[in-house]
Scaffold this motif. Sequence first.
Motif, short mmCIF file in Angstrom:
data_model
loop_
_atom_site.label_atom_id
_atom_site.label_comp_id
_atom_site.label_asym_id
_atom_site.label_seq_id
_atom_site.Cartn_x
_atom_site.Cartn_y
_atom_site.Cartn_z
N PHE A 94 27.22 41.67 34.69
CA PHE A 94 28.02 41.79 35.63
C PHE A 94 28.35 40.67 36.32
O PHE A 94 27.49 39.61 36.16
CB PHE A 94 27.60 42.91 36.65
N PRO A 95 29.47 40.56 37.00
CA PRO A 95 29.81 39.05 37.62
C PRO A 95 29.12 38.95 38.83
O PRO A 95 28.41 40.00 39.36
CB PRO A 95 31.33 39.40 37.87
N PHE A 96 29.26 37.78 39.46
CA PHE A 96 28.11 37.27 40.49
C PHE A 96 29.20 36.09 41.06
O PHE A 96 29.94 35.45 40.20
CB PHE A 96 26.86 37.28 40.68
N CYS A 155 41.62 41.43 36.26
CA CYS A 155 40.75 42.06 36.01
C CYS A 155 41.27 43.31 34.97
O CYS A 155 42.04 44.04 35.76
CB CYS A 155 39.78 42.62 37.16
N PRO A 156 41.01 43.52 33.99
CA PRO A 156 41.79 44.74 33.09
C PRO A 156 41.32 45.97 34.02
O PRO A 156 42.67 46.72 34.20
CB PRO A 156 41.16 44.70 31.72
N PRO A 157 40.27 46.75 34.34
CA PRO A 157 40.28 47.76 34.91
C PRO A 157 40.43 47.60 36.30
O PRO A 157 40.21 48.73 37.23
CB PRO A 157 38.84 48.30 34.65
N CYS A 164 38.64 46.32 38.97
CA CYS A 164 37.59 46.62 39.78
C CYS A 164 37.03 45.53 40.78
O CYS A 164 35.97 45.68 41.43
CB CYS A 164 36.61 47.04 38.94
N ILE A 165 37.90 44.64 41.11
CA ILE A 165 37.53 43.67 42.22
C ILE A 165 38.56 44.07 43.21
O ILE A 165 39.83 44.30 43.11
CB ILE A 165 38.00 42.39 41.52
N TYR A 166 37.89 43.93 44.45
CA TYR A 166 38.66 43.87 45.82
C TYR A 166 38.49 42.93 46.58
O TYR A 166 37.34 42.44 46.91
CB TYR A 166 38.36 45.17 46.16
N MET A 197 33.92 46.51 33.19
CA MET A 197 33.39 46.71 31.86
C MET A 197 32.75 45.52 31.32
O MET A 197 32.82 45.06 30.03
CB MET A 197 34.66 46.96 30.94
N SER A 198 32.34 44.56 31.97
CA SER A 198 31.69 43.34 31.49
C SER A 198 32.35 42.37 30.49
O SER A 198 31.90 42.03 29.59
CB SER A 198 30.41 43.65 30.96
N CYS A 199 33.85 42.12 30.83
CA CYS A 199 34.49 41.63 29.86
C CYS A 199 34.68 40.19 30.30
O CYS A 199 35.20 39.37 29.25
CB CYS A 199 36.10 42.34 29.86
N GLN A 200 34.30 39.85 31.41
CA GLN A 200 34.09 38.33 31.68
C GLN A 200 35.75 37.82 31.76
O GLN A 200 35.76 36.41 32.00
CB GLN A 200 33.42 37.60 30.40
N ILE A 201 36.54 38.49 31.87
CA ILE A 201 37.83 37.87 32.02
C ILE A 201 37.84 37.36 33.50
O ILE A 201 38.60 36.34 33.38
CB ILE A 201 39.07 38.94 31.73
N CYS A 202 37.52 37.92 34.40
CA CYS A 202 37.44 37.30 35.54
C CYS A 202 36.96 35.75 35.62
O CYS A 202 37.40 34.90 36.33
CB CYS A 202 36.72 38.13 36.67
N LYS A 226 30.64 34.22 37.94
CA LYS A 226 30.05 33.86 36.71
C LYS A 226 29.58 35.28 36.23
O LYS A 226 29.44 36.11 37.27
CB LYS A 226 29.12 32.89 37.06
N MET A 227 28.94 35.15 35.25
CA MET A 227 28.49 36.52 34.92
C MET A 227 26.90 36.52 34.95
O MET A 227 26.40 35.66 34.29
CB MET A 227 28.57 36.75 33.20
N ASP A 228 26.20 37.51 35.46
CA ASP A 228 24.79 37.73 35.74
C ASP A 228 24.09 38.25 34.38
O ASP A 228 24.95 38.89 33.80
CB ASP A 228 24.53 38.67 37.14
S1 SF4 Z 1 33.93 41.41 34.07
FE1 SF4 Z 1 35.75 42.22 33.59
S2 SF4 Z 1 35.78 44.18 34.53
FE2 SF4 Z 1 34.10 43.11 35.26
S3 SF4 Z 1 34.91 42.25 37.28
FE3 SF4 Z 1 35.17 40.70 35.59
S4 SF4 Z 1 37.25 41.10 34.94
FE4 SF4 Z 1 36.72 42.81 35.89
#
Ligand code: SF4
Lengths: 194, 211, 103, 165, 391, 392, 203, 125
Positions: free
Chosen positions: A46-48, A72-74, A76-78, A108-113, A123-125
């Motif tokens: 998940f991102p941090f 973010c595709p779904p 889920c960031i606000y 969805m843990s896609c890392q696009i953010c 970054k991704m945790d």
């Molecule tokens: S990892 Fe993907 S789904 Fe999760 S916050 Fe980042 S962009 Fe959105």
Amino acid sequence: MLGEGIIKGMAETAKNFVGSYFTADRLTTVQYPEERLPLFANTRQFPFLVYDGADWEKGLRCVSCQICEKECPPKCIYIVKSKDKKPDYKGQMQFYPETFNIDLSVCMSCQICVEVCPFESIKMDTEYELSTDNRFDGLLVRKEQLAKSNDHYRKIHPHDAAASDAALAAEVAKAQAKAQAAAVKNAGSTAAAK
Amino acid sequence: METPEQIKQLITAAVPGARVEVIANESPSAQHSLLVDAEHAVAVAFWLRDSAELKLDFCSNVTGVDWPEMVIKTKVKKRVAVEGVEKEVEETVETLRSGYLEAVYHLYSMTRKHGPVILRLRTEDRGTRNHLPSLTAIWRSAEFQEREIYDLFGIVFDGHPDLRRILMWDGYQDHPMRKDYVEPDDYEYEPTPHDAVLEKNKSHQPPEVSK
Amino acid sequence: MSSLSSYLLLSAFLFALGLAGAITRRNAIIVLIGVELMLNAANLNFIAFWRFGDHPEALTGILFAIFSIGVAAAEAAVGLALIIAIYRQYKTTNLDRIDSMKG
Amino acid sequence: MPPSFYILAALTIAATAAALSLRNLVHCALALSVAFIGLAAVYLQLDAQFVGLAQILVYVGAVSILVVFAILLTRNDEATKPLVSRFSVAGAATALVVLGVLTWAIDKSEFTHRKLPPAPAATVRQIGDALMTHYVLALEVIALLLTAALIGAVIIAMHNEEPKS
Amino acid sequence: MTDAIDQIFVNLKHWLVGWCPADLQPLASIILSVAMVIGVFAGLFAVVTVIERKGLGRIQNRYGPNRVGPFGFLQFAADGIKTLTKEDIVPRAADRVVHYLAPLALVMPVFAAYAVLPFGRNMTLTELDGGLLFFFAMGASTELAVFMAGWSSRNKYALFGAMRAIAQMISYEIPLILSAITVVMLTGSLSLVKIVAVQGTYAGWLPDWNVFTPWGFAGFVLFMIAAAAESNRSPFDLPEGESEIIAGYYIEYSGFKFALFFLGEYLGMFAISGLAITLFLGGWHAPAVWLTWVPSYVWFMAKLMALILLFIWVRGTLPRLRQDQLMNFAWKFMLPLALINLLTAGLWHFIPPGGVRWFICSALVVGPYLMLGQGLTSPDKATKRVYRFAD
Amino acid sequence: MSVITVVAPAKNYEILPKRSELDFFEGQQLLEVSMGPHHPSTHGVFRMDVVLDGERVVKLKPVFGYLHRNHEKIAEGTSYLGSMPYTDRLDYFCSLTNNWAYALSVEKLAGLQVPERAEYLRVITAELTRLQNHVCLIGFLMQDMGALGTPLMYAFREREKILDLFEALTGARMMCNYMRFGGCRVDLPEGWLAAAQKVVTEFPRFLDEFEQLLSDNEIIIARSRGIGVLKPELAVNAGVTGPILRAAGVNYDVRKVDRYGIYDRFSFQVPLGSHGDTYDRYMIRILEARESLKILQQALRDIPGGPIVDPKAKLRGFRPKAGEAYGRIEAPKGELGFYLISDGSPNPYRYRVRPPSFINLTILEDMCLGHTIADAVITLGSVDIVLGEVDR
Amino acid sequence: MDEGLKNELSKQGVFTTTLEELYNWGRKNSVWPLNFGLACCAIEMIAASMARHDLARFGAEVFRPSPRQADLMIVAGTVTKKMAPQVIRLFNQMPEPKYVIAMGACAISGGPFKQGYNVLKGIDRYLPVDVHIPGCPPRPEALMHALMTLQEKIGGQHLTGASRPRHLNAEVAGEYPVPQFGAHDLVPPHNPQVWHPPAQTPN
Amino acid sequence: MPVEYNPYLLVVVLLAAAIAFAVTPLFLAYVWARVFSPRKPGNYKNATYECGLESKGDAWVQFRSEYYLYAIIFLIFDVEILFLLPFAVAFTGLSVGAAIAMIIFILLLVEGLVWAWRKGVLVWK
Ligand code: SF4
Ligand code: SF4
Ligand code: SF4
């Protein structure tokens, strides 16, 4: 002959049964939670939000540009952008996020953010032990939970962190150079004016 | 492999009366398609499958596309005489494109190993005149895909052996892949609302809370 | 009442019950069950007479019972096969209905 | 007269009555197997071990199964209709008469009032000896009978007409 | 000394019974032995469930249950408590009475079958003249219980399972009994105690077990196959074939009733393995003269464990047959072989001992095996396929 | 309402869906069961409405939609990039091939070039995906036949090794989200090639053991030979693709036909069956896995250095010109295609997945009729479906 | 009499405690999941039961295919609206005590697919979920972590008293209504007895 | 001094123990349900399980009559075993003639089996 194939198969399973006592290859269980698989440098969950220095509120790199929120595709960031500004790592005055929430129940843990963030700030945790019985509060993580130090980042993704540190350092250097140049120019122009 | 223009010639020669139109594709993929009229579609399809030249025995992909009624703005260069001087003026012309639904078939040949030939069929409108002939009798692979189009786009395929909804349940009434589909309102809890979601979520929120 | 007679009485009861069932029930399978039970009642007689008889070492009763079991099994096989064949024809195992269908 | 006899007799008669009177045919079949078991127990009590066990093996293990199959293969339409057929009164009367006559005969006969002699030896070995010597002909006849029954029953039960296409 | 250990349970019982009043002594003796047997085998059931899960785990390169209690061996206790306190659901459409009685009807004959098994020297619950017949009679009674379970649930899958189970059990019962009859022919008794006693001698370093003769070996293999089918073990677990009919005849059973089916199945497996040991593997006799000092019941249990492990091993390896193949296998392979094996056993009796006897009898076993095996598999299934490769 | 009359066909194959002739069985009571959506062997939430005569299937209607997650609709509301992680979840066993198919289509649509190294990376990851998909499928197939999970366990043991490679490279085990338009997302981490080489070298040993366990087993042969036979003509006409098609003996592999990517550089063969039954489908998968290993050996040997993304490709603000494109690849389950229509906006106007396992199911009923219910289960298993892709 | 006995038991604190401990110990060490997978997360669920991770160590590898014998429903994957009634029916058919783990983003909230017209935004709209595992898909270890969380939760439950779990409380209804297929959506769209979202979106 | 007892009494005790063994836990479970964990039957809960769908049609349908043929053959062979058993026990003491008689007996039945086999009866559908 009838039964040959069956016996061959039985021999195979017997091999595995016996092998499980002797070779690690045939007993592949990793006994979580006592034993854990080592995580790879690229592993993501998940991102941090990264912060520099010791004070997370001051050091947060995010400038609230809201690109990640949009990409973010779904969705889920606000983010709520701050009214005021604070200095970033380069000393430049920037907005900061007043609110930064990520809904882990959607992410969805896609890392696009991470990919789209121009400021190396999200970054991704690798933390995955997040199960909870608290559906609404437990899974909506806020700025304070999201903020993690750069050291943490260096620990979990050493390679990426080094690259990102280098990029930031280059930015800083560039900014300094620019500032210097500006200062020189300024000085020059003032000198000229004088 | 023949160009779309050649295929068009072949078809019109083989199936008299068939109206075929080549639809050009500007993108780098350059996959041009053939628009065939609904009446002759089955005959054309048969010919495409069995003709020695093409032998398109494999219908890979069948899909629907929704083209709702739309105002198309085209910029046209016009010479207008302005104050006696003839000038080139850009003018936006608005044409109303009537809506229709489209079924697209991607055809390949397994025997000849070529393709794709893209076949398009269009309905007359998006309302009740939404019928097209089914090509399931020619390519079995269209069976479920046409059902899917029926389900999600609402094109009725005449001659389909078993035209029922396939993905949604039987009592369902909408065609959700159409562009004007309105989804049911279940936006009660949206912790990260943006744009459209935010709007929908607002109706569930106490009035004072808003972004 | 002595021992043998009580066994015989039991057998008589079973026989009568089987008979009553066989005659009164409509369902062919139950009728067959009734018949089967009557045979069993007879079997019980064989055994009882053998046990109380003068020459138990001759084993006649036992062997009769064994043979009788064999015969009863054969009877059950054929009888039930018949019922199934009839069912296939008339779609019922109700004897009354079959009766009326025939005539 | 051991009390076990009365228990077994009561069980057997009750199960028999149930087997013949219940509405649900599967219940009938299950009651029937209980009756068979009861009878087998009576045989055992009469020192006819082999017959008793054979009774269980053949009747409970096979005949009941056959009956169950027959029930599952046919459909019962009795559930909604009266259980008994038009012969009911006559049938019951006949059965009663038979019972009466038998009881009378049993009661009157001298022979039936004997006491239980000491248990005779009826080992399986003896039975086998007898079977293979005195009764060998009967054995072959039974084999014929069984084969005939097998073939006959199969022919009857077989679905000979192929489904018409 | 070794005798004392061997007879320790027997003597213990006698000693305990001796304390009872004389007229109660038979009953006391019975109750003691029954309690012992039920206790031991119920305990074995509990242990075997864990062992099976661990064994399968090892076959599959993993540990299996190992966290509950020492080495995971208390897993069964947790499962037991859980099933005991689980809600009991009887489907609305079900036939309540039969639904309730079915597990009982399964457990009863299974337990009863233990009455005749000799577990050790002088350790038989009862020696019946028709012991083997008694065992089979009890085995035959379980079929009805399975049917009751499947039918009363009034569930399509359950009925399917029941139908399959009955068809399978009746088909394999004949080869099962026939392969046991070979032993009876040469022993001359249906009493299991006698059958064991006959196998008590040693010829050189090989014991005189039935399995070490051509007919005995064939009989043993046939018997084990049929036993697997009778106890619905893989590869004959069609009645509960998970991938087809979900859980088969006990699909609608929950809570402890379900556990009872499980119990019945396992105890049935133990019993039939015990019978196989008795008939073919020399019962409680030691496998070699110099091992006779080990108590007899230990040998019985060891052999039982070995057979159970065999069952587990097979279960971990083989996929299951299809119903028609299962039936074909029973009627077109097992039954003829079992009948021929009867003949083999007969010849074994009539031909004087020696190499000729061995040769003839072995040929009689192997020949039909090969022939029938050929007949069972169509040519397409017997050949190895070759595949084309395109560039 | 206008009803279009169908012009009578000149000549037709026997391809119309087999009408299950129910009147044929008049009088026999048929049993209707629905297998699924909760059934251990429908591979997820698939459902088959089956009519049985005894144990024989006389009618079988697949019912879909229990996992219809509206992938296409969501993609039409998301940017091109945003759909990439969603493609991972189509055929969730093979996220990398899904990525590739989508990336390929977008590259066609926008005219992007893929650098050589990225092409190699794609081939390597795709073939690894094929490897693990095929062995796992066989595991599941055996599970359907009733083998208590042992083959599946072995298959997953190997799959874990491949997933480790994926995780090391892309950061996730299953949902890799690895490919980008015009290349790949990240370059290989240190030591990855060696690790991959190790897996690839050891894999044949596992395949041998697997075959030892399964290929000659009489029960498996009895269960799978002659079951679910698919005739090549019907297969072609019904659009069946992938290993099932090749098991039926039709030589059609998109890797060979389209030679997309750099598949023309590798020497490998396409194994073909001749019976078209379940056993052939099993064997073809084993053989394809072996061929994949050959490709992998070559690719790991030859991989060049260089950039991994087309410099022209943009991550944000990606707007292809109006137009459409259909791109397809040979995914482990068959031909996976993406059909995209662009209207020049950041989101695709129409986004369509051609799901191989959905279309392969067209002939499920034809393959199952006349067989028993147990055969239907393994026939379904041998088709290799993943519901995420079937229902999207 | 029931109540009396209960009171009696609660008076005998010691007895109830040991019984309670035993009960909880049994329940938590024998969690048999329903063999039930919906989508991608199910593959990770399977992976968790495979050799590398081996759910069997916890005694939880007995995936029962029939709900009658299962204790735990792992909702692993996207619950679509077409599937939701079946899921709820299955859950209803499981005997108490039963638990639900919502595995993965989709099961919790609809996850990445929550904008879809056919996707249920979280199974907790209809069922009482005990443990949520975020992730898409959650790693197998995360599932095991969730199992341990569940075990902890079970271990902390009381046999008597007001805080006892629902299955020990006669007043709480034993099943959850199954939604019907409507013309546009499920009817009702959620079960108000189970689903209590915060009154306003917490920001 | 071993105590003599009636073998059937033992069987009866064994059966009783089996029942007790099965019923005691069931009773305990019942008590548990009464005291702590009340049973809550319901419309859905007690419905027939059918893959999560509502069950349609009665499960008690009629089966194919082919199954019955197996049952017939089984019954006949069961009876055969009934005769085989005494023979087998007595076998060691019997003459060759008796053995031949038994072979004839078996052959007759086998003939029936072979006939059925050839007739295609032993085909499970
Ligand atoms: S990892 Fe993907 S789904 Fe999760 S916050 Fe980042 S962009 Fe959105
Ligand atoms: S995380 Fe990065 S992209 Fe997102 S708002 Fe902050 S700076 Fe912008
Ligand atoms: S949470 Fe992610 S991995 Fe799990 S089912 Fe949903 S999309 Fe698939």
